[in-house]
Scaffold this active site. Structure first.
Site, mmCIF file in Angstrom:
data_model
loop_
_atom_site.group_PDB
_atom_site.id
_atom_site.type_symbol
_atom_site.label_atom_id
_atom_site.label_comp_id
_atom_site.label_asym_id
_atom_site.label_seq_id
_atom_site.Cartn_x
_atom_site.Cartn_y
_atom_site.Cartn_z
ATOM 1 N N TYR A 33 -16.109 -9.647 -2.725
ATOM 2 C CA TYR A 33 -15.363 -9.521 -1.462
ATOM 3 C C TYR A 33 -13.876 -9.821 -1.678
ATOM 4 O O TYR A 33 -12.998 -9.068 -1.239
ATOM 5 C CB TYR A 33 -15.978 -10.498 -0.457
ATOM 6 N N LYS A 54 -10.651 -7.267 -1.206
ATOM 7 C CA LYS A 54 -9.563 -7.548 -0.257
ATOM 8 C C LYS A 54 -8.223 -7.682 -0.987
ATOM 9 O O LYS A 54 -7.180 -7.260 -0.481
ATOM 10 C CB LYS A 54 -9.873 -8.816 0.539
HETATM 11 P P1 NDP Z 1 -18.661 -7.663 11.711
HETATM 12 O O1 NDP Z 1 -19.753 -7.850 10.702
HETATM 13 O O2 NDP Z 1 -18.733 -8.359 13.010
HETATM 14 O O3 NDP Z 1 -18.442 -6.103 11.992
HETATM 15 C C1 NDP Z 1 -18.310 -5.211 10.910
HETATM 16 C C2 NDP Z 1 -17.984 -3.838 11.451
HETATM 17 O O4 NDP Z 1 -17.887 -2.936 10.333
HETATM 18 C C3 NDP Z 1 -19.038 -3.307 12.380
HETATM 19 O O5 NDP Z 1 -18.435 -2.539 13.384
HETATM 20 C C4 NDP Z 1 -19.868 -2.415 11.458
HETATM 21 O O6 NDP Z 1 -20.480 -1.406 12.236
HETATM 22 C C5 NDP Z 1 -18.789 -1.855 10.546
HETATM 23 N N1 NDP Z 1 -19.319 -1.391 9.258
HETATM 24 C C6 NDP Z 1 -19.930 -2.124 8.301
HETATM 25 N N2 NDP Z 1 -20.303 -1.323 7.293
HETATM 26 C C7 NDP Z 1 -19.903 -0.067 7.628
HETATM 27 C C8 NDP Z 1 -20.019 1.196 7.001
HETATM 28 N N3 NDP Z 1 -20.593 1.345 5.803
HETATM 29 N N4 NDP Z 1 -19.506 2.282 7.631
HETATM 30 C C9 NDP Z 1 -18.925 2.161 8.853
HETATM 31 N N5 NDP Z 1 -18.789 0.997 9.487
HETATM 32 C C10 NDP Z 1 -19.274 -0.107 8.890
HETATM 33 O O7 NDP Z 1 -17.315 -8.060 10.916
HETATM 34 P P2 NDP Z 1 -15.926 -8.646 11.452
HETATM 35 O O8 NDP Z 1 -15.555 -8.022 12.723
HETATM 36 O O9 NDP Z 1 -15.986 -10.106 11.313
HETATM 37 O O10 NDP Z 1 -14.968 -8.114 10.288
HETATM 38 C C11 NDP Z 1 -14.114 -6.994 10.421
HETATM 39 C C12 NDP Z 1 -13.181 -6.967 9.220
HETATM 40 O O11 NDP Z 1 -12.440 -8.185 9.169
HETATM 41 C C13 NDP Z 1 -13.904 -6.837 7.893
HETATM 42 O O12 NDP Z 1 -13.156 -6.023 7.014
HETATM 43 C C14 NDP Z 1 -13.925 -8.257 7.371
HETATM 44 O O13 NDP Z 1 -14.004 -8.312 5.979
HETATM 45 C C15 NDP Z 1 -12.599 -8.773 7.888
HETATM 46 N N6 NDP Z 1 -12.525 -10.218 7.994
HETATM 47 C C16 NDP Z 1 -13.332 -10.934 8.847
HETATM 48 C C17 NDP Z 1 -13.233 -12.298 8.921
HETATM 49 C C18 NDP Z 1 -14.051 -13.129 9.841
HETATM 50 O O14 NDP Z 1 -13.932 -14.368 9.782
HETATM 51 N N7 NDP Z 1 -14.863 -12.577 10.699
HETATM 52 C C19 NDP Z 1 -12.269 -13.025 8.075
HETATM 53 C C20 NDP Z 1 -11.474 -12.200 7.217
HETATM 54 C C21 NDP Z 1 -11.608 -10.845 7.200
HETATM 55 P P3 NDP Z 1 -21.917 -0.742 11.889
HETATM 56 O O15 NDP Z 1 -22.804 -1.837 11.370
HETATM 57 O O16 NDP Z 1 -22.331 -0.159 13.180
HETATM 58 O O17 NDP Z 1 -21.616 0.318 10.885
#
Ligand code: NDP
Length: 246
Positions: free
Chosen positions: A153, A157
């Site tokens: 991860y 990033k």
């Molecule tokens: P969530 O797990 O809550 O949501 C992830 C989102 O990504 C969902 O909408 C999911 O939708 C989508 N997703 C995952 N895999 C795929 C795929 N193969 N194709 C299309 N869509 C995909 O994550 P967060 O909202 O917490 O995270 C969002 C971003 O922020 C990420 O990049 C994460 O790494 C980053 N981030 C988050 C942090 C946190 O503390 N939450 C901290 C630092 C960074 P679906 O499953 O329907 O496809």
């Protein structure tokens, strides 16, 4: 051609991506909601429309490069433009380095990093043609300072940072900016299973002593993707409650 600026947001079905989509819609963008699961996207589209905004749904797996590029080309064909790209979809497959499999490494790189490359390559031409573009990729403090158990991860990033700075240099004269927003710990599905002692420990590391909300990240993306942010490019905006301060 649609009069409004068009924003393509990946991972819009929940968490940070959903908050970004809602914020950009409130900012007056036509937001294309992209993720794998269609039902939550349909709900979000209805909610945005009932608040007077504009949205479309695009069910796509960003790990499938051909499908992702096709989705972006479809948006340009249907709406006549693409102004803002938010590479937000991301996953974790945590493991210590000694136990991490090739599959865990490759899957995270494909979904978190390769997808941004594919999406930016597809978006660059229409953005250059329109002499305007705002590319925002959501990285993480893990990619800046490392995090045990997240070699895959953090690598994905950190790679987004070098990638973003490179395309910022390539596209800067065409009105296209590229930036990274790096969240710290934000309350979403991704962090909801952290044990309470871990959450308490994390809070102790933060200047503000509290986890962030998806809307905290959406506010940063709103500014970085605005018309007035044209002189801001190649930057990493860290939104982490004062955890890293790098
Ligand atoms: P969530 O797990 O809550 O949501 C992830 C989102 O990504 C969902 O909408 C999911 O939708 C989508 N997703 C995952 N895999 C795929 C795929 N193969 N194709 C299309 N869509 C995909 O994550 P967060 O909202 O917490 O995270 C969002 C971003 O922020 C990420 O990049 C994460 O790494 C980053 N981030 C988050 C942090 C946190 O503390 N939450 C901290 C630092 C960074 P679906 O499953 O329907 O496809």
């Amino acid at each position: 051609m649609t009069e409004q600026r068009v924003a393509f947001v990946t991972g819009a079905s929940r968490g940070i991506g959903r908050a970004i989509a809602e914020r950009l819609a409130a900012d007056g963008r036509h937001v294309v909601l992209a993720s794998r699961s269609q039902a939550p996207l349909n709900d979000l589209k209805s909610s945005i429309e009932s608040n007077g905004g504009a949205a479309s749904v695009c069910a796509v797996d960003v790990g499938d490069g051909e499908a992702l590029a096709g989705a972006i080309e479809g948006v340009v064909k249907d709406l006549g433009r693409l102004d803002i790209l938010v590479n937000n979809a991301g996953i974790t497959r945590d493991n210590l380095i000694l136990r991490m499999s090739d599959e865990e490494f490759d899957e995270v790189m494909r979904v978190n990093m390769r997808s941004a490359f594919v999406a930016c390559r597809a978006a660059a031409r229409p953005m250059m043609k329109g002499r305007f573009g705002r590319i925002v990729s959501i990285a993480s403090t893990s990619g800046l300072v490392g995090n045990a158990g997240q070699a895959n991860y953090a690598a994905s990033k950190a790679a987004l940072v070098g990638f973003t700075r490179t395309i910022a240099r390539e596209l800067g004269t065409k009105g296209v900016t590229a930036n990274v927003v790096a969240p710290g710990y934000i309350e979403t599905d991704m962090t909801k299973d952290l044990p309470q002692p871990v959450v308490d420990h994390i809070k102790g590391l933060l200047a503000v002593r509290d986890l962030g909300k998806p809307t905290d990240i959406a506010a940063a993306v709103s500014y970085v993707s605005s018309d007035e942010a044209g002189y801001l490019t190649g930057q990493v905006i860290t939104v982490d409650g004062g955890m890293t301060m790098v």
